[in-house]
Design an enzyme around this catalytic site. Structure first.
Site, mmCIF file in Angstrom:
data_model
loop_
_atom_site.group_PDB
_atom_site.id
_atom_site.type_symbol
_atom_site.label_atom_id
_atom_site.label_comp_id
_atom_site.label_asym_id
_atom_site.label_seq_id
_atom_site.Cartn_x
_atom_site.Cartn_y
_atom_site.Cartn_z
ATOM 1 C CB ALA A 12 -2.454 42.887 60.816
ATOM 2 C CE1 TYR A 38 -7.304 36.157 65.636
ATOM 3 C CE2 TYR A 38 -8.679 36.972 67.422
ATOM 4 C CZ TYR A 38 -7.890 37.207 66.322
ATOM 5 O OH TYR A 38 -7.653 38.507 65.919
HETATM 6 P P1 NAI Z 1 -3.639 43.188 56.609
HETATM 7 O O1 NAI Z 1 -2.433 42.365 56.729
HETATM 8 O O2 NAI Z 1 -4.429 43.099 55.361
HETATM 9 O O3 NAI Z 1 -3.280 44.748 56.829
HETATM 10 C C1 NAI Z 1 -2.273 45.170 57.695
HETATM 11 C C2 NAI Z 1 -1.907 46.613 57.421
HETATM 12 O O4 NAI Z 1 -0.946 47.031 58.395
HETATM 13 C C3 NAI Z 1 -1.242 46.861 56.062
HETATM 14 O O5 NAI Z 1 -1.676 48.104 55.552
HETATM 15 C C4 NAI Z 1 0.253 46.933 56.405
HETATM 16 O O6 NAI Z 1 1.027 47.684 55.494
HETATM 17 C C5 NAI Z 1 0.164 47.618 57.746
HETATM 18 N N1 NAI Z 1 1.349 47.431 58.592
HETATM 19 C C6 NAI Z 1 1.830 46.286 59.132
HETATM 20 N N2 NAI Z 1 2.915 46.544 59.890
HETATM 21 C C7 NAI Z 1 3.116 47.882 59.838
HETATM 22 C C8 NAI Z 1 4.052 48.772 60.411
HETATM 23 N N3 NAI Z 1 5.029 48.349 61.225
HETATM 24 N N4 NAI Z 1 3.963 50.083 60.108
HETATM 25 C C9 NAI Z 1 2.995 50.553 59.285
HETATM 26 N N5 NAI Z 1 2.066 49.766 58.732
HETATM 27 C C10 NAI Z 1 2.127 48.445 58.999
HETATM 28 O O7 NAI Z 1 -4.526 42.844 57.879
HETATM 29 P P2 NAI Z 1 -6.076 42.901 58.212
HETATM 30 O O8 NAI Z 1 -6.585 41.503 58.235
HETATM 31 O O9 NAI Z 1 -6.782 43.937 57.434
HETATM 32 O O10 NAI Z 1 -5.997 43.326 59.747
HETATM 33 C C11 NAI Z 1 -6.232 44.647 60.202
HETATM 34 C C12 NAI Z 1 -6.854 44.575 61.594
HETATM 35 O O11 NAI Z 1 -8.126 43.919 61.499
HETATM 36 C C13 NAI Z 1 -6.026 43.762 62.598
HETATM 37 O O12 NAI Z 1 -6.100 44.375 63.854
HETATM 38 C C14 NAI Z 1 -6.749 42.419 62.623
HETATM 39 O O13 NAI Z 1 -6.569 41.731 63.828
HETATM 40 C C15 NAI Z 1 -8.194 42.911 62.483
HETATM 41 N N6 NAI Z 1 -9.142 41.879 62.071
HETATM 42 C C16 NAI Z 1 -8.888 41.009 61.031
HETATM 43 C C17 NAI Z 1 -9.790 40.018 60.703
HETATM 44 C C18 NAI Z 1 -9.522 39.059 59.568
HETATM 45 O O14 NAI Z 1 -10.207 38.035 59.509
HETATM 46 N N7 NAI Z 1 -8.628 39.347 58.666
HETATM 47 C C19 NAI Z 1 -11.063 39.871 61.432
HETATM 48 C C20 NAI Z 1 -11.292 40.875 62.438
HETATM 49 C C21 NAI Z 1 -10.343 41.821 62.757
#
Ligand code: NAI
Ligand code: NA
Length: 395
Positions: free
Chosen positions: A139, A234
């Site tokens: 993300a 969204y």
């Molecule tokens: P988060 O912000 O907790 O995790 C993001 C991760 O990506 C972290 O490990 C970060 O270090 C890494 N990251 C970001 N930019 C980077 C880069 N340039 N290079 C390497 N690593 C990088 O986010 P979350 O919420 O866990 O999101 C993960 C996925 O889940 C996303 O695709 C999001 O859309 C999806 N999602 C999230 C929901 C929510 O309610 N939080 C619901 C359903 C899906």
């Protein structure tokens, strides 16, 4: 140093190493309390340090005894300045994994770049041979395209019309109206470039070309749908276009993996408090109402419960259950009619005055601070703690 939460806008700019370790330990304990999963043996998690990606790494390691490589982009500590929480989470995870005799190494850098893909491929080749599962859980608000060097910024905007609705500033509890102006065509392209499926496909292409994917290989990326209420900002907004692209990419990747009987899936997950979702307007109000309703019905899940269920009840069943669009659904409980009807009704009633009663604002705040290692019982936040924590298996 003594580490207290320091917020700037919607983010917290400090994090607590012991609290992050506690957060990770709680997730490990949860997985250990459940029956093991007969799944992957070698797992790469891209976006492995926080949120759903961290939960995926913990589930792989402690639920399947898998060797894991984690890729993420986190800030290391400096004398007098804390690391970002994903750094401390990973340090704690690796310490526990190594104690349990599990292989765990990490790469900190820009996953969108060719260099990090190359470094990861070399590490897999050297240490693991082949991998059976890649979880794609990035993300990010920006992406520098590896071929052109152009830096794209994603946006969270409606398409077509200005969107006006309620939102909450969860720090102050103030419920107020916000208007978000419609995006431009360029915003859509930019957001799809950052959060769509192109980079996922580049990762899988690279690993396949290097011969690093095992037969029956699987890869999963995470998506979100959510209710009518949040659709304009969204699922039918700029980010939704990126998710459409991500979902379509699953089919393209599956086609390219035919010779090794590989498959790519998107899993639609539940709305949860993470660093990413806190930054999206309107979503925090929805989540605080959703949590209240789901907790009352004893259906609440966090990242770790979600991902355990994904692995145990979806991914490693003989036949993987999917919806009519081919997507895995673990947002089934969130999307249940009784839950959505109740949330929609509470949405109408939500004001600054009523939210503490009808919504789970406290739960929201608590989980938000937990993301940074704060608000945990049993940790003395007045005590000096060492911020200079290193990640044992960092490459
Ligand atoms: P988060 O912000 O907790 O995790 C993001 C991760 O990506 C972290 O490990 C970060 O270090 C890494 N990251 C970001 N930019 C980077 C880069 N340039 N290079 C390497 N690593 C990088 O986010 P979350 O919420 O866990 O999101 C993960 C996925 O889940 C996303 O695709 C999001 O859309 C999806 N999602 C999230 C929901 C929510 O309610 N939080 C619901 C359903 C899906
Ligand atoms: Na993640």
């Amino acid at each position: 140093m003594i580490i207290q939460p320091k917020t700037r806008g919607f983010i917290c700019i400090t994090s607590h190493p012991e609290g992050c370790a506690k957060n990770v330990q709680n997730q490990i304990d949860y997985i250990k309390s459940k029956s093991p999963i007969d799944g992957a043996k070698n797992v790469l998690v891209i976006g492995a340090s926080t949120g759903f990606g961290l939960a995926s790494r913990i589930t792989s390691a402690f639920g399947e005894n898998a060797s894991t490589i984690g890729v993420f982009f986190e800030k290391p500590p400096a004398e007098g300045r804390t690391a970002s929480s994903g750094w401390y989470n990973t340090a704690a995870f690796e310490e526990q994994a190594h104690k349990a005799g599990l292989y765990a190494k990490s790469i900190n850098g820009d996953a969108f770049s060719n260099e990090i893909k190359e470094q990861t491929a070399q590490l897999i080749k050297k240490d693991l041979g082949k991998i059976d599962l890649v979880i794609y859980s990035l993300a990010s608000p920006v992406r520098t395209h590896p071929e052109t060097g152009v830096r794209y910024k994603s946006t969270l905007k409606p398409i077509g019309n200005t969107y006006t609705n309620k939102t909450v500033d969860f720090h102050t509890g103030e419920v107020k109206e916000i208007s978000i102006e419609a995006c431009t065509e360029e915003d859509i392209v930019n957001t799809v470039t950052v959060m769509g499926g192109e980079d996922w496909q580049m990762w899988i292409d690279k690993l396949k070309k290097e011969g690093l994917l095992a037969d029956n290989f699987k890869t999963v990326a995470y998506s979100y749908i959510g209710p009518k209420l949040t659709e304009p900002v969204y699922r039918k907004g700029t980010i939704g276009k990126a998710k459409d692209h991500l979902e379509a990419t699953a089919f393209t990747i599956t086609d390219a993996l035919k010779d090794i009987k590989g498959k790519a899936f998107v899993s639609v997950n539940k709305a949860l408090v993470t660093q990413s979702s806190s930054a999206i307007p309107v979503i925090p109000l929805y989540i605080s109402l959703l949590y209240k309703v789901m907790k009352e019905k004893n259906l609440q899940e966090g990242c770790i419960e979600q991902i355990y269920r994904l692995f145990k009840e979806r991914l490693y069943l003989g036949e993987i259950p999917v919806d009519s669009e081919g997507r895995i659904r673990i947002d089934d409980l969130e999307m249940r009619d009784d839950i959505q009807e109740k949330v929609a009704q509470l949405w109408e009633e939500a004001t600054t005055e009523s939210l503490p009663e009808i919504g789970d604002l406290e739960g929201y705040k608590d989980e938000f601070f937990n993301l940074f290692g704060f608000n945990f019982d049993g940790i003395d936040y007045e005590k000096d703690t060492n911020e200079m924590v290193s990640i044992p298996g960092l490459q």
